[in-house]
Scaffold this motif. Structure first.
Motif, PDB file in Angstrom:
ATOM      1  N   ILE A  31       0.843  -1.200   0.000  1.00  0.00           N
ATOM      2  CA  ILE A  31       0.000   0.000   0.000  1.00  0.00           C
ATOM      3  C   ILE A  31       0.878   1.250   0.000  1.00  0.00           C
ATOM      4  CG2 ILE A  31      -1.764   1.281   1.266  1.00  0.00           C
ATOM      5  CD1 ILE A  31      -2.800  -1.284  -0.085  1.00  0.00           C
ATOM      6  N   GLY A  32       1.941   1.261   0.801  1.00  0.00           N
ATOM      7  CA  GLY A  32       2.875   2.396   0.820  1.00  0.00           C
ATOM      8  C   GLY A  32       3.507   2.629  -0.538  1.00  0.00           C
ATOM      9  N   LYS A  33       3.856   1.548  -1.223  1.00  0.00           N
ATOM     10  CA  LYS A  33       4.449   1.659  -2.567  1.00  0.00           C
ATOM     11  C   LYS A  33       3.443   2.265  -3.547  1.00  0.00           C
ATOM     12  CE  LYS A  33       6.206  -1.161  -6.307  1.00  0.00           C
ATOM     13  NZ  LYS A  33       6.028  -2.463  -6.915  1.00  0.00           N
ATOM     14  N   PHE A  34       2.185   1.816  -3.476  1.00  0.00           N
ATOM     15  CA  PHE A  34       1.154   2.348  -4.369  1.00  0.00           C
ATOM     16  C   PHE A  34       0.911   3.839  -4.103  1.00  0.00           C
ATOM     17  CE2 PHE A  34      -0.752  -2.168  -4.311  1.00  0.00           C
ATOM     18  CZ  PHE A  34       0.106  -2.576  -5.324  1.00  0.00           C
ATOM     19  N   ILE A  35       0.968   4.249  -2.835  1.00  0.00           N
ATOM     20  CA  ILE A  35       0.789   5.671  -2.506  1.00  0.00           C
ATOM     21  C   ILE A  35       1.954   6.484  -3.036  1.00  0.00           C
ATOM     22  CG2 ILE A  35       0.675   7.340  -0.612  1.00  0.00           C
ATOM     23  CD1 ILE A  35      -0.913   5.246   0.975  1.00  0.00           C
ATOM     24  N   ASP A  36       3.179   5.989  -2.854  1.00  0.00           N
ATOM     25  CA  ASP A  36       4.371   6.691  -3.348  1.00  0.00           C
ATOM     26  C   ASP A  36       4.370   6.832  -4.867  1.00  0.00           C
ATOM     27  OD1 ASP A  36       5.313   7.049  -0.809  1.00  0.00           O
ATOM     28  OD2 ASP A  36       6.655   5.303  -0.857  1.00  0.00           O
ATOM     29  N   GLU A  37       3.860   5.814  -5.548  1.00  0.00           N
ATOM     30  CA  GLU A  37       3.814   5.844  -7.017  1.00  0.00           C
ATOM     31  C   GLU A  37       2.579   6.555  -7.558  1.00  0.00           C
ATOM     32  OE1 GLU A  37       3.910   1.710  -8.009  1.00  0.00           O
ATOM     33  OE2 GLU A  37       6.073   1.546  -7.667  1.00  0.00           O
ATOM     34  N   LYS A  38       1.709   7.020  -6.676  1.00  0.00           N
ATOM     35  CA  LYS A  38       0.433   7.648  -7.056  1.00  0.00           C
ATOM     36  C   LYS A  38      -0.399   6.712  -7.928  1.00  0.00           C
ATOM     37  CE  LYS A  38       2.838  11.885  -7.377  1.00  0.00           C
ATOM     38  NZ  LYS A  38       3.582  12.490  -8.392  1.00  0.00           N
ATOM     39  N   ASN A  39      -0.351   5.424  -7.630  1.00  0.00           N
ATOM     40  CA  ASN A  39      -1.058   4.404  -8.392  1.00  0.00           C
ATOM     41  C   ASN A  39      -2.489   4.278  -7.850  1.00  0.00           C
ATOM     42  OD1 ASN A  39      -1.893   2.196  -9.828  1.00  0.00           O
ATOM     43  ND2 ASN A  39      -0.028   1.005  -9.467  1.00  0.00           N
ATOM     44  N   THR A  40      -3.317   5.244  -8.217  1.00  0.00           N
ATOM     45  CA  THR A  40      -4.673   5.298  -7.674  1.00  0.00           C
ATOM     46  C   THR A  40      -5.564   4.168  -8.193  1.00  0.00           C
ATOM     47  OG1 THR A  40      -5.292   6.888  -9.388  1.00  0.00           O
ATOM     48  CG2 THR A  40      -4.609   7.768  -7.253  1.00  0.00           C
TER      49      THR A  40
END
Length: 172
Positions: free
Chosen positions: A104-113
């Protein structure tokens, strides 16, 4: 999803010296309006003729009482707004079925909404992410919480992010 002042204290614990709490002017105004209309209903009830039907008297009394109670709850029961260095803080939270904080942290950092939306959970168990953000982005941070029977416990550290990532998360 945006919340109404549902910002956990553990997300703001290290910056408490810069945090202030103020009663919402909107809640005060709403409470005063409820009380005024409730009092008007009570006055109208007193000046009504005795010959009116009982359901009208009961209904007006119920509405007046309910409005006065709602007014007091809006004024005294509402949670104060949170301000960081004079700027209002908005709270956001989302629930995820994926229990992996790293993913989840990786998806937030990548702005992978898109992936974040796919992993979101409709009910509140599993993993919760709370974010606090000011309009200017001077404060933009999140923390993850895991559901342990009957409560959420902090999982990991507070993560500072830039405003762009915060806006992307807030758009969920």
């Amino acid at each position: 999803m945006k919340t109404t002042n549902n910002i956990p204290n553990s997300l703001l614990e290290d910056i408490q010296s810069d945090i202030t709490y103020k009663k919402s002017v909107a809640n005060l105004g709403k409470g005063i309006c409820y009380i005024v209309v409730g009092i008007a209903a009570a006055v109208l009830l007193m000046v009504m003729e005795i010959g009116t039907s009982s359901w009208e008297v009961w209904g007006l009394g119920f509405v007046g009482t309910a409005l006065i109670i709602m007014g007091f709850v809006a004024i005294f029961g509402s949670k104060p707004d949170v301000y960081y260095k004079g700027e209002k803080v908005a709270g956001y939270q989302a629930f995820f079925a994926n229990p992996s904080t790293a993913a989840i942290g990786k998806f937030i950092d990548e702005k992978n909404t898109e992936t974040l939306r796919k992993t979101m959970n409709t009910h509140d168990n599993g993993l919760r992410v709370n974010m606090a953000m000011t309009e200017s982005g001077s404060l933009c941070r999140y923390r993850m919480y895991k559901y342990v029977p009957f409560e959420y416990k902090p999982e990991g550290e507070i993560v500072e992010i830039d405003r762009e990532n915060g806006v992307a998360f807030a758009g969920l």
